[in-house]
Design an enzyme around this catalytic site. Structure first.
Site, short mmCIF file in Angstrom:
data_model
loop_
_atom_site.label_atom_id
_atom_site.label_comp_id
_atom_site.label_asym_id
_atom_site.label_seq_id
_atom_site.Cartn_x
_atom_site.Cartn_y
_atom_site.Cartn_z
N ASN A 109 7.91 -3.10 4.88
CA ASN A 109 6.55 -2.90 4.41
C ASN A 109 5.92 -4.29 4.39
O ASN A 109 6.13 -5.06 3.46
CB ASN A 109 6.50 -2.27 3.02
CG ASN A 109 5.06 -2.00 2.59
OD1 ASN A 109 4.11 -2.53 3.18
ND2 ASN A 109 4.88 -1.17 1.56
N HIS B 253 4.47 2.19 4.81
CA HIS B 253 3.39 1.87 3.86
C HIS B 253 3.32 2.99 2.83
O HIS B 253 3.41 4.17 3.18
CB HIS B 253 2.03 1.79 4.57
CG HIS B 253 1.94 0.65 5.53
ND1 HIS B 253 1.70 -0.64 5.13
CD2 HIS B 253 2.09 0.62 6.87
CE1 HIS B 253 1.70 -1.43 6.19
NE2 HIS B 253 1.93 -0.69 7.26
N LEU B 254 3.12 2.61 1.60
CA LEU B 254 2.98 3.60 0.53
C LEU B 254 1.70 4.41 0.71
O LEU B 254 1.69 5.64 0.62
CB LEU B 254 2.96 2.89 -0.84
CG LEU B 254 4.27 2.19 -1.21
CD1 LEU B 254 3.99 1.01 -2.12
CD2 LEU B 254 5.23 3.17 -1.84
N SER B 255 0.60 3.68 0.94
CA SER B 255 -0.69 4.34 1.18
C SER B 255 -0.85 4.55 2.69
O SER B 255 0.00 4.10 3.48
CB SER B 255 -1.82 3.44 0.65
OG SER B 255 -1.89 2.24 1.40
N TYR C 115 -1.03 3.41 -4.92
CA TYR C 115 0.35 3.05 -4.57
C TYR C 115 1.41 3.82 -5.35
O TYR C 115 2.60 3.61 -5.12
CB TYR C 115 0.55 1.54 -4.78
CG TYR C 115 -0.37 0.70 -3.92
CD1 TYR C 115 -0.33 0.79 -2.53
CD2 TYR C 115 -1.30 -0.17 -4.50
CE1 TYR C 115 -1.19 0.04 -1.73
CE2 TYR C 115 -2.15 -0.94 -3.71
CZ TYR C 115 -2.09 -0.82 -2.33
OH TYR C 115 -2.93 -1.57 -1.54
O1 CA2 Z 1 0.32 0.95 1.35
C1 CA2 Z 1 1.05 -0.03 1.50
O2 CA2 Z 1 2.26 0.01 1.32
C2 CA2 Z 1 0.44 -1.38 1.85
O3 CA2 Z 1 1.34 -2.06 2.72
C3 CA2 Z 1 0.27 -2.13 0.55
C4 CA2 Z 1 -0.45 -3.47 0.70
C5 CA2 Z 1 -1.75 -3.31 1.48
O4 CA2 Z 1 -2.32 -4.58 1.75
C6 CA2 Z 1 -1.54 -2.57 2.80
O5 CA2 Z 1 -2.81 -2.38 3.41
C7 CA2 Z 1 -0.89 -1.23 2.58
C8 CA2 Z 1 -0.77 -4.06 -0.66
C9 CA2 Z 1 0.41 -4.28 -1.54
C10 CA2 Z 1 -0.08 -4.66 -2.91
O6 CA2 Z 1 0.53 -3.81 -3.83
C11 CA2 Z 1 0.05 -3.77 -5.08
C12 CA2 Z 1 0.60 -2.82 -5.90
C13 CA2 Z 1 0.16 -2.70 -7.20
C14 CA2 Z 1 -0.82 -3.53 -7.67
C15 CA2 Z 1 -1.38 -4.48 -6.85
C16 CA2 Z 1 -0.93 -4.61 -5.56
#
Ligand code: CA2
Length: 149
Positions: free
Chosen positions: A75, A101-103, A24
């Protein structure tokens, strides 16, 4: 007074910058907000930037954006993969929606391939990290302007 661009962030995004930087990035959500405000300000837009860990609160804010926003950037985080209720709320929004989405979920686990948001968004930006939010602001501003024409 022009309406603001809403930028809504779903669950766990408050943890950005603390864990999993290889997925991320290392920026905090506060730093992402600063980027967003800078880009939007340069384009003449105010921003409402929020994060919640609660599905109902996210849906309340989507309903608010329906009447108060020029465009909506979201997001949805994990709720994007699970929430029919979020899908239904977004479907009722008539202003442009950009999903970010970041990823890149398409490169990750299978359960991240399902999206309840992508088919009600004008566009999707994924896999470009925090820069994706700035690109989403540019797209949202253009789409909002086109809607006014
Ligand atoms: O890539 C993205 O922006 C996501 O929306 C991020 C979500 C994930 O469930 C999606 O599949 C893709 C997760 C957000 C959690 O972010 C964290 C960041 C740092 C540490 C733990 C969680």
């Amino acid at each position: 007074m022009p309406k603001p661009i809403y930028v809504l962030n779903g669950p766990n995004l408050n943890l950005l910058g603390t864990r999993e930087p290889h997925i991320y990035g290392s920026e905090t959500l506060g730093e992402v907000e600063t980027r967003v405000r800078g880009r939007a300000g340069a384009l003449g837009h105010e921003v409402v930037f929020r994060q919640t860990n609660h599905e109902g609160e996210l849906i309340d804010w989507v309903q608010q954006a329906r009447v108060s926003a020029a465009a909506l950037i979201i997001n949805p985080a994990g709720y994007g993969h699970t929430s029919v209720a979020l899908h239904d709320a977004l479907k009722a929004v008539e202003v442009p929606i950009v999903e970010v989405h970041l990823s890149n979920p398409a490169r990750r686990e299978d359960f991240r391939r399902r999206s309840f948001v992508s088919n009600v968004a004008q566009g999707v930006i994924a896999g470009l990290g925090a820069q994706g939010y700035e690109l989403a602001v540019e797209a949202a501003a253009r789409l909002a302007a086109e809607g006014e024409a």
